[in-house]
Design an enzyme around this catalytic site. Structure first.
Site, PDB file in Angstrom:
ATOM      1  N   GLU A 268       0.537  -0.692   0.138  1.00 19.88           N
ATOM      2  CA  GLU A 268      -0.238  -0.019  -0.249  1.00 19.88           C
ATOM      3  C   GLU A 268       0.755   1.033   0.140  1.00 19.88           C
ATOM      4  O   GLU A 268       1.497   1.951   0.974  1.00 19.88           O
ATOM      5  CB  GLU A 268      -0.982   0.291   1.451  1.00 19.88           C
ATOM      6  CG  GLU A 268      -1.746  -0.888   1.602  1.00 19.88           C
ATOM      7  CD  GLU A 268      -2.644  -1.335  -0.090  1.00 19.88           C
ATOM      8  OE1 GLU A 268      -3.035   0.118  -0.474  1.00 19.88           O
ATOM      9  OE2 GLU A 268      -3.644  -1.845   0.028  1.00 19.88           O
ATOM     10  N   GLU A 398       4.915  13.232  -4.423  1.00 17.13           N
ATOM     11  CA  GLU A 398       3.601  13.229  -3.828  1.00 17.13           C
ATOM     12  C   GLU A 398       4.829  14.107  -2.430  1.00 17.13           C
ATOM     13  O   GLU A 398       5.517  13.404  -1.883  1.00 17.13           O
ATOM     14  CB  GLU A 398       3.309  12.069  -2.985  1.00 17.13           C
ATOM     15  CG  GLU A 398       3.023  11.426  -2.025  1.00 17.13           C
ATOM     16  CD  GLU A 398       2.654  10.490  -1.339  1.00 17.13           C
ATOM     17  OE1 GLU A 398       3.741   9.929  -1.037  1.00 17.13           O
ATOM     18  OE2 GLU A 398       1.845   9.979  -0.710  1.00 17.13           O
TER      19      GLU A 398
HETATM   20  P1  NDP Z   1       9.055   4.479   4.296  1.00 17.16           P
HETATM   21  O1  NDP Z   1       8.479   4.226   3.268  1.00 17.16           O
HETATM   22  O2  NDP Z   1       9.972   5.387   4.764  1.00 17.16           O
HETATM   23  O3  NDP Z   1       8.418   3.602   6.099  1.00 17.16           O
HETATM   24  C1  NDP Z   1       7.506   2.768   6.067  1.00 17.16           C
HETATM   25  C2  NDP Z   1       8.391   1.921   6.730  1.00 17.16           C
HETATM   26  O4  NDP Z   1       8.970   1.098   5.980  1.00 17.16           O
HETATM   27  C3  NDP Z   1       8.303   2.199   8.305  1.00 17.16           C
HETATM   28  O5  NDP Z   1       7.662   1.615   9.312  1.00 17.16           O
HETATM   29  C4  NDP Z   1       9.846   2.414   7.582  1.00 17.16           C
HETATM   30  O6  NDP Z   1      10.474   2.442   9.213  1.00 17.16           O
HETATM   31  C5  NDP Z   1      10.201   1.112   6.962  1.00 17.16           C
HETATM   32  N1  NDP Z   1      10.882   1.230   6.306  1.00 17.16           N
HETATM   33  C6  NDP Z   1      11.732   1.683   5.518  1.00 17.16           C
HETATM   34  N2  NDP Z   1      13.059   1.571   5.198  1.00 17.16           N
HETATM   35  C7  NDP Z   1      13.071   0.318   5.100  1.00 17.16           C
HETATM   36  C8  NDP Z   1      13.563  -1.004   4.421  1.00 17.16           C
HETATM   37  N3  NDP Z   1      14.703  -0.656   3.464  1.00 17.16           N
HETATM   38  N4  NDP Z   1      12.915  -2.449   4.148  1.00 17.16           N
HETATM   39  C9  NDP Z   1      12.397  -2.096   5.456  1.00 17.16           C
HETATM   40  N5  NDP Z   1      11.037  -1.933   6.103  1.00 17.16           N
HETATM   41  C10 NDP Z   1      11.736  -0.688   5.497  1.00 17.16           C
HETATM   42  O7  NDP Z   1       7.263   5.523   4.640  1.00 17.16           O
HETATM   43  P2  NDP Z   1       6.384   6.718   5.210  1.00 17.16           P
HETATM   44  O8  NDP Z   1       6.418   5.675   6.901  1.00 17.16           O
HETATM   45  O9  NDP Z   1       7.391   8.060   5.586  1.00 17.16           O
HETATM   46  O10 NDP Z   1       5.232   6.906   5.377  1.00 17.16           O
HETATM   47  C11 NDP Z   1       5.271   7.847   4.010  1.00 17.16           C
HETATM   48  C12 NDP Z   1       4.858   7.293   2.616  1.00 17.16           C
HETATM   49  O11 NDP Z   1       3.736   6.331   3.245  1.00 17.16           O
HETATM   50  C13 NDP Z   1       3.915   7.871   1.851  1.00 17.16           C
HETATM   51  O12 NDP Z   1       4.446   7.712   0.055  1.00 17.16           O
HETATM   52  C14 NDP Z   1       2.630   7.483   1.974  1.00 17.16           C
HETATM   53  O13 NDP Z   1       2.110   7.556   1.230  1.00 17.16           O
HETATM   54  C15 NDP Z   1       2.295   5.987   2.011  1.00 17.16           C
HETATM   55  N6  NDP Z   1       1.357   5.782   2.838  1.00 17.16           N
HETATM   56  C16 NDP Z   1       0.681   4.838   1.903  1.00 17.16           C
HETATM   57  C17 NDP Z   1      -0.662   4.639   2.591  1.00 17.16           C
HETATM   58  C18 NDP Z   1      -1.512   3.623   1.712  1.00 17.16           C
HETATM   59  O14 NDP Z   1      -2.686   2.378   2.415  1.00 17.16           O
HETATM   60  N7  NDP Z   1      -1.345   2.895   0.368  1.00 17.16           N
HETATM   61  C19 NDP Z   1      -1.112   4.550   3.832  1.00 17.16           C
HETATM   62  C20 NDP Z   1      -0.141   5.300   4.598  1.00 17.16           C
HETATM   63  C21 NDP Z   1       1.457   6.169   4.050  1.00 17.16           C
HETATM   64  P3  NDP Z   1      11.585   4.118   9.726  1.00 17.16           P
HETATM   65  O15 NDP Z   1      10.359   4.529   9.424  1.00 17.16           O
HETATM   66  O16 NDP Z   1      11.879   3.271  11.118  1.00 17.16           O
HETATM   67  O17 NDP Z   1      11.824   4.767   8.550  1.00 17.16           O
END
Ligand code: NDP
Length: 494
Positions: A268, A398
Site C-alpha cells: 500500500e 507526492e
Molecule cells: P517509508 O517507506 O519511509 O517507511 C514505511 C515503513 O517502512 C516504516 O516502518 C519504515 O521504518 C520502514 N522501512 C524503511 N525502509 C525500509 C526497508 N529498507 N526495509 C524494510 N522496512 C523499511 O514511508 P513513511 O513511513 O515515510 O510513510 C509515508 C509514505 O507512506 C507516503 O508515501 C504515503 O503515501 C505512504 N502511505 C501509504 C498508505 C496506503 O495505504 N497506501 C497509508 C499510509 C502511508 P522507519 O520509519 O523506521 O524508517
C-alpha cells in the site's frame, strides 16, 4: 481552550525503558536507542530500542512457534472472539492510546480519538467477523472419464504462516490493526515493525493482546529503523510481507521478496490523488467536505487529494473560497480540542515540506498559505498552489502534506488526461450532481478507489489499494483473504 490533561497511565508508560514485545512479554534489550520527539514541542517523550538481527530472529521464531503450536489450530470462532476482545480492550483504553498517538505524531486529539482509535476498533471487529467465513469451494472436474471412474474436487484455504507487517508513521495504530486483523483472522501470526517515529501505541496493543487471551507469540513487535525492517523482510520464516509506506521502499522490498523464494508481498504505497470539481458543483456545499478530506491530519494521509482539477467556469470562485476558508483554520497544539490544524509529524517530513514551499515561493505559485510558523514545533500553513502545467514537478511528486495544487480544465477529455498523468493511482474523486457524467468518467480514471462527492473515506467492507505505482493487492472486504491464505486444491478419484 486549554490542552487535555495527559493521563497518569500515559506518563508512566512513556517513562518505561521500552524494548520489543516478543513471545508475550516486553523484552528489555541493551541496544542503541532512538528518541521519540513530540512534533508539537520538539521535546523528547520517550526512547525506543533499535532492533538488530538477533531481536528480529527471536520475534520471528516466536511467531513461527505460535503459528504451528497455537494459532493455526485455534478454532475460527475462537480467533474471532479473541480479536473482538482485543477491540474491546482498545476501546476501553481509547484515551490512553489516543494521547500516545497525539504525543508522537502531532495528530489532533479528537482525530486520534474518533478516527485512529475508534476506527482501529471498527476494523478489528470487521476482521473478527471473517474468521468464521474463510472457506474453499467444491467443484466438478471437467475432463471426461476414461473407464467409468469418477472424480470430485475441492479447495481449502490455509493460513500462509508468519506475516511481516511494516507500518508507516501517519496512522500507526490503525494501519497496525488492519495488519493484525487480516493476519489473525485467517490464522496467521505477525511480527510488526512500526515506524521509528511512532512506535508506542503498537507496543501497548501487543500488551493488550495478551490480556485479550491471544496466545503469546501471535503478535510480536520489534521496534527500530528501516534496517530493522530489512532484517524482518529477509527472515526465512516470513511467508508474507504486508507493507504500507512510500513507493521507493515498497519497490525495493518487493524486489527482495521475489529473490527470497517469492515471498508474498502486498504493497500500500503513496498517491498524488486527484479531486475533480465539475462545472455544476455547488462550491458552498462541497467545500467543507473537500477541505476536511484534504487537510485531515495535515494532509499526511495516503488517500487524501493533492491535485484539484476545477472546471474553468468555477476556477476563480474556487480559489477565492478555499483561500477564505483556510484563513480560518486554527493552527496550534494538537492536544487543544479547539485546534483545527496541528504540526507535521516529524522533522524529516517538515524539512521535505519546507523544501516544496521554498520552490513554490521562488516560482510565485502560492495562492494561499505557504508559510512556516516560527517557534517550537513542525508547523506550516495549509497551502494551495497554482501550477503552470501537468509537468510541473510540484504536480508530479507526492508531498504527503498540506500542500495542494489546483489547475483548471475545460473538457472531460482534458480532465481525464490530466488526472491520469501520474505514476500514482491510489484514489480520486468527482464532485458533481451530474451522476450520469460521473458514471461515465469513473471507468476512465486510473485509481484503485474513486469517490463521488466524498474523498479519503475508508470502510472495511470496501476493498482498498492502488493501481500503477501506488501498490499491489487489496485490503479489506473479502479481497485481503487471498493474500493471507494459500489455496490448496484436492482431487479425489472414486
Ligand atoms: P517509508 O517507506 O519511509 O517507511 C514505511 C515503513 O517502512 C516504516 O516502518 C519504515 O521504518 C520502514 N522501512 C524503511 N525502509 C525500509 C526497508 N529498507 N526495509 C524494510 N522496512 C523499511 O514511508 P513513511 O513511513 O515515510 O510513510 C509515508 C509514505 O507512506 C507516503 O508515501 C504515503 O503515501 C505512504 N502511505 C501509504 C498508505 C496506503 O495505504 N497506501 C497509508 C499510509 C502511508 P522507519 O520509519 O523506521 O524508517
Amino acid at each position: 481552550m486549554s490542552e487535555v490533561q495527559i493521563l497518569e497511565s500515559v506518563q508512566i508508560f512513556l517513562q518505561r525503558q521500552h524494548g520489543h514485545f516478543i513471545h508475550g512479554q516486553h523484552l528489555e534489550v541493551d541496544r542503541q536507542r532512538l528518541a521519540l520527539i513530540n512534533p508539537a514541542t520538539e521535546q523528547t517523550v520517550a526512547h525506543i530500542a533499535i532492533g538488530n538481527q538477533q531481536d528480529v530472529d527471536e520475534a520471528v521464531e516466536s511467531a513461527q512457534d505460535a503459528f504451528i503450536n497455537a494459532w493455526a489450530d485455534t478454532s475460527p470462532y475462537e480467533r474471532g472472539q479473541k480479536l473482538n476482545k482485543l477491540a474491546d480492550l482498545i476501546e476501553f483504553y481509547a484515551e490512553e492510546l489516543a494521547q500516545l498517538e497525539t504525543l508522537t505524531t502531532g495528530k489532533l486529539i479528537h482525530l486520534a480519538r474518533h478516527l485512529e482509535v475508534a476506527q482501529s476498533v471498527v476494523f478489528l471487529r470487521y476482521f473478527a467477523g471473517w474468521a468464521t467465513k474463510v472457506h474453499g469451494q467444491t467443484m466438478q472436474p471437467s475432463l471426461p472419464s476414461m473407464n467409468g471412474e469418477k472424480y470430485t474436487a475441492y479447495t481449502i484455504r490455509q493460513p500462509v504462516g508468519v506475516v511481516a507487517g511494516i507500518v508507516p508513521w501517519n496512522f500507526s495504530l490503525m494501519i497496525g490493526c488492519w495488519k493484525i486483523g487480516s493476519a489473525l483472522t485467517t490464522g496467521c501470526t505477525i511480527v510488526l515493525k512500526p515506524s521509528e517515529f511512532t512506535t508506542l501505541s503498537l507496543l501497548r496493543v501487543a500488551e493488550l493482546a495478551i490480556e485479550a487471551g491471544i496466545p503469546k507469540g501471535v503478535i510480536n513487535v520489534v521496534t527500530g529503523t528501516g534496517e530493522t525492517g530489512q532484517y524482518l523482510i529477509n527472515s526465512k520464516h516470513v511467508k508474507k510481507i504486508s507493507f504500507t509506506g512510500s513507493v521507493p521502499t515498497g519497490i525495493a522490498i518487493a524486489k527482495q521478496a521475489m529473490t527470497n523464494d517469492l515471498t508474498r508481498v502486498s504493497l500500500e504505497l503513496g498517491g498524488k490523488n486527484a479531486a475533480a470539481i465539475l462545472a455544476d458543483a455547488n462550491l458552498d456545499e462541497i467545500l467543507p467536505n473537500l477541505l476536511q478530506a484534504t487537510f485531515v491530519h495535515q494532509g499526511q494521509v495516503c488517500a487524501a487529494p493533492e491535485r484539484f482539477f476545477v472546471h474553468q467556469s468555477k476556477y476563480d470562485e474556487f480559489t477565492q473560497k478555499i483561500t477564505a476558508a483556510l484563513q480560518h483554520f486554527k493552527i496550534g497544539s494538537p492536544l487543544d480540542e479547539s485546534t483545527m490544524f496541528g504540526p507535521l509529524s516529524n522533522k524529516a517530513h517538515f524539512e521535505k515540506i519546507k523544501h516544496f514551499l521554498d520552490i513554490a515561493q521562488q516560482n510565485d505559485q502560492i495562492i494561499c498559505g505557504g508559510r512556516v510558523i516560527q517557534g517550537a514545533g513542525y508547523f506550516v500553513e495549509p497551502t494551495l498552489l497554482k501550477v503552470r502545467d501537468v509537468d510541473d514537478p510540484l504536480f508530479i511528486e507526492e508531498t504527503f502534506g498540506p500542500v495542494v495544487d489546483v489547475i483548471p480544465f475545460e473538457s472531460d477529455e482534458e480532465l481525464i488526461s490530466m488526472m491520469n498523468h501520474s505514476r500514482f493511482g491510489l484514489t480520486a474523486s468527482i464532485w458533481s450532481n451530474d451522476l450520469s457524467k460521473a458514471l461515465r468518467l469513473i471507468p476512465q480514471i486510473e485509481a484503485g478507489s474513486v469517490w463521488v462527492n466524498m474523498h479519503t473515506f475508508l470502510d472495511p467492507a470496501v476493498p482498498f489499494g492502488g493501481v500503477k505505482a501506488s501498490g499491489l493487492g487489496r485490503e479489506f472486504s473479502d479481497a485481503f483473504i487471498e493474500d493471507y491464505t494459500e489455496l490448496k486444491s484436492v482431487m479425489i478419484r472414486y
